[in-house]
Scaffold this motif. Structure first.
Motif, PDB file in Angstrom:
ATOM      1  N   UNK A 113       1.285  -1.621  -0.204  1.00 49.54           N
ATOM      2  CA  UNK A 113      -0.461  -0.096  -0.306  1.00 49.54           C
ATOM      3  C   UNK A 113       0.445   1.101  -0.092  1.00 49.54           C
ATOM      4  N   UNK A 114      -0.150   2.252  -0.693  1.00 48.87           N
ATOM      5  CA  UNK A 114       0.717   3.428   0.252  1.00 48.87           C
ATOM      6  C   UNK A 114      -0.213   4.730   0.109  1.00 48.87           C
ATOM      7  N   UNK A 115       0.473   5.731   0.968  1.00 49.24           N
ATOM      8  CA  UNK A 115      -0.852   6.488   1.143  1.00 49.24           C
ATOM      9  C   UNK A 115      -1.194   7.582  -0.162  1.00 49.24           C
ATOM     10  N   UNK A 116      -3.025   7.618   0.122  1.00 52.70           N
ATOM     11  CA  UNK A 116      -3.634   8.601  -0.946  1.00 52.70           C
ATOM     12  C   UNK A 116      -4.530   8.857  -0.402  1.00 52.70           C
ATOM     13  N   UNK A 117      -4.044  10.460  -0.929  1.00 50.98           N
ATOM     14  CA  UNK A 117      -5.083  11.644  -0.289  1.00 50.98           C
ATOM     15  C   UNK A 117      -6.116  11.390  -0.949  1.00 50.98           C
ATOM     16  N   UNK A 118      -7.579  10.836   0.386  1.00 51.60           N
ATOM     17  CA  UNK A 118      -9.019  11.009   0.064  1.00 51.60           C
ATOM     18  C   UNK A 118      -8.842   9.052  -0.499  1.00 51.60           C
ATOM     19  N   UNK A 119      -8.012   8.924   0.347  1.00 52.60           N
ATOM     20  CA  UNK A 119      -8.383   6.995   0.032  1.00 52.60           C
ATOM     21  C   UNK A 119      -8.683   6.694   1.196  1.00 52.60           C
ATOM     22  N   UNK A 120     -10.168   6.463   0.644  1.00 49.64           N
ATOM     23  CA  UNK A 120     -11.363   5.372   1.748  1.00 49.64           C
ATOM     24  C   UNK A 120     -10.999   3.464   1.682  1.00 49.64           C
ATOM     25  N   UNK A 121     -11.120   3.544   0.114  1.00 48.99           N
ATOM     26  CA  UNK A 121     -11.170   2.070   0.093  1.00 48.99           C
ATOM     27  C   UNK A 121      -9.555   1.176  -0.466  1.00 48.99           C
ATOM     28  N   UNK A 122      -9.292   0.250   0.313  1.00 52.30           N
ATOM     29  CA  UNK A 122      -7.910  -0.259  -0.150  1.00 52.30           C
ATOM     30  C   UNK A 122      -7.483  -0.679  -1.031  1.00 52.30           C
ATOM     31  N   UNK A 126      -6.332   7.563   3.188  1.00 54.26           N
ATOM     32  CA  UNK A 126      -4.794   8.232   4.170  1.00 54.26           C
ATOM     33  C   UNK A 126      -5.388   8.176   5.145  1.00 54.26           C
ATOM     34  N   UNK A 127      -5.066   8.628   5.610  1.00 55.64           N
ATOM     35  CA  UNK A 127      -4.933   8.806   7.844  1.00 55.64           C
ATOM     36  C   UNK A 127      -6.475   8.081   8.207  1.00 55.64           C
ATOM     37  N   UNK A 128      -7.498   9.314   8.335  1.00 49.39           N
ATOM     38  CA  UNK A 128      -8.432   8.873   8.173  1.00 49.39           C
ATOM     39  C   UNK A 128      -9.906   8.105   7.402  1.00 49.39           C
ATOM     40  N   UNK A 187       0.531   2.733  17.712  1.00 54.17           N
ATOM     41  CA  UNK A 187      -0.537   3.444  17.378  1.00 54.17           C
ATOM     42  C   UNK A 187      -0.197   3.364  15.333  1.00 54.17           C
ATOM     43  N   UNK A 188      -1.319   2.380  14.893  1.00 53.92           N
ATOM     44  CA  UNK A 188      -0.959   2.004  13.417  1.00 53.92           C
ATOM     45  C   UNK A 188      -2.075   3.705  12.917  1.00 53.92           C
ATOM     46  N   UNK A 189      -1.726   3.862  11.760  1.00 54.04           N
ATOM     47  CA  UNK A 189      -1.629   5.432  10.636  1.00 54.04           C
ATOM     48  C   UNK A 189      -1.443   4.867   9.434  1.00 54.04           C
ATOM     49  N   UNK A 190      -1.705   5.682   8.686  1.00 56.87           N
ATOM     50  CA  UNK A 190      -1.394   5.735   7.286  1.00 56.87           C
ATOM     51  C   UNK A 190      -0.722   7.304   7.176  1.00 56.87           C
ATOM     52  N   UNK A 191       0.882   7.353   7.427  1.00 66.33           N
ATOM     53  CA  UNK A 191       1.304   8.579   6.774  1.00 66.33           C
ATOM     54  C   UNK A 191       1.511   8.810   5.483  1.00 66.33           C
ATOM     55  N   UNK A 192       1.796  10.152   4.997  1.00 66.77           N
ATOM     56  CA  UNK A 192       2.455  10.500   4.105  1.00 66.77           C
ATOM     57  C   UNK A 192       3.445  10.060   3.787  1.00 66.77           C
ATOM     58  N   UNK A 196       6.023  10.837   6.701  1.00 64.33           N
ATOM     59  CA  UNK A 196       5.687   9.791   6.959  1.00 64.33           C
ATOM     60  C   UNK A 196       6.981   8.939   6.879  1.00 64.33           C
ATOM     61  N   UNK A 197       5.738   7.700   6.770  1.00 64.93           N
ATOM     62  CA  UNK A 197       5.966   6.356   5.598  1.00 64.93           C
ATOM     63  C   UNK A 197       5.751   5.643   4.271  1.00 64.93           C
ATOM     64  N   UNK A 198       5.137   6.622   3.759  1.00 68.91           N
ATOM     65  CA  UNK A 198       4.395   6.240   2.449  1.00 68.91           C
ATOM     66  C   UNK A 198       3.594   5.732   2.105  1.00 68.91           C
ATOM     67  N   UNK A 199       2.101   5.120   3.786  1.00 68.73           N
ATOM     68  CA  UNK A 199       1.719   4.431   3.334  1.00 68.73           C
ATOM     69  C   UNK A 199       1.101   3.799   4.952  1.00 68.73           C
ATOM     70  N   UNK A 200       0.779   2.482   5.550  1.00 72.40           N
ATOM     71  CA  UNK A 200       0.457   2.135   6.679  1.00 72.40           C
ATOM     72  C   UNK A 200       1.916   1.775   7.448  1.00 72.40           C
ATOM     73  N   UNK A 201       1.750   2.246   9.167  1.00 72.76           N
ATOM     74  CA  UNK A 201       2.951   1.869   9.749  1.00 72.76           C
ATOM     75  C   UNK A 201       2.468   1.715  11.249  1.00 72.76           C
ATOM     76  N   UNK A 202       2.627   1.792  12.490  1.00 74.42           N
ATOM     77  CA  UNK A 202       3.089   1.696  13.237  1.00 74.42           C
ATOM     78  C   UNK A 202       4.205   2.344  13.902  1.00 74.42           C
ATOM     79  N   UNK A 203       3.904   3.508  14.831  1.00 75.02           N
ATOM     80  CA  UNK A 203       4.781   4.425  15.428  1.00 75.02           C
ATOM     81  C   UNK A 203       4.398   4.739  16.985  1.00 75.02           C
TER      82      UNK A 203
END
Length: 233
Positions: A113-122, A126-128, A187-192, A196-203
């Motif tokens: 995966x990668x960070x996608x602004x506006x992404x809600x579908x796998x 994006x983060x939210x 915590x787990x998040x999708x960061x830019x 960030x990590x250009x995708x989902x990771x744990x920080x």
């Protein structure tokens, strides 16, 4: 030119994943409507004046999120026989479902995966968008954006935060980023890509993390507990 328009007062269902944009230019993603989500057209009389934009303004029913639908994607909608009616969940029911949301984020992280602004579908979020998708997997609806999710949750102190609570970051004025608390200051998040990590990771929520963890930790705003499922207006 596509001349088909959606009808006012009619509710539609997505027959496929659909992109929703933040302007009638349709060049910047705002959100996505996953298969099965419901939409309504907005201000059709005004949209008819803007046919040269090749877009129609819509609102996604489950979270009240507005945006622009490319007219070429209207064929991906069908009129629904049943309007969307949200479930009402108690706080206790929500707490029981949180492990599902946590599992969803871990499974999403282990997909490419990668960070996608506006992404809600796998697989790209994006983060939210990741938070919304994770909670939807558990049957719980959240608002779309990080600042909306912060306003929707019940603020809690660091001493009360538990796995499944949300963690908010940003400026003194507004939340601009959100993650899901896992316990043990993680915590787990999708960061830019820029920060960030250009995708989902744990920080980590401490100084012991790497540069990415520390950068977000310095922007920590607080924590929120999900105590209800979003009810559209």
């Amino acid at each position: 030119m596509v001349n088909y328009q959606l009808s006012d007062g009619v509710e539609y269902r997505a027959r496929s994943h659909i992109n929703i944009y933040d302007s009638p230019k349709c060049d910047r993603l705002a959100t996505q409507a996953a298969l099965g989500r419901h939409l309504r057209a907005l201000n059709q009389s005004l949209n008819n004046v803007n046919l040269d934009t090749k877009a129609v303004m819509v609102r996604v029913c489950e979270d009240d999120y507005p945006g622009w639908l490319d007219l070429r994607d209207i064929e991906l909608l069908e009129v629904t026989e049943t309007s969307y009616h949200p479930l009402v969940l108690s706080e206790a029911e929500i707490r029981e479902k949180l492990p599902i949301a946590i599992t969803f984020t871990h499974e999403a992280m282990h997909q490419s995966n990668y960070y996608l602004w506006g992404g809600t579908v796998g697989p790209n979020y994006d983060c939210s968008g990741l938070m919304q998708a994770a909670f939807v997997a558990a049957g719980i609806w959240l608002p779309r954006d990080a600042y909306q999710q912060e306003g929707f949750t019940q603020p809690i102190s660091i001493s009360d935060v538990q796995p499944g609570d949300l963690v908010f970051f940003g400026t003194a004025e507004k939340a601009t980023h959100v993650g899901l608390y896992l316990g043990d200051d993680r915590y787990i998040h999708s960061s830019g890509k820029a920060q960030g990590r250009d995708g989902i990771g744990i920080d980590f929520l401490s100084e012991k993390g790497d540069a990415v963890s520390q950068a977000y930790y310095q922007q920590l705003r607080g924590y929120g507990k999900v105590v209800a499922s979003y009810q559209p207006s």
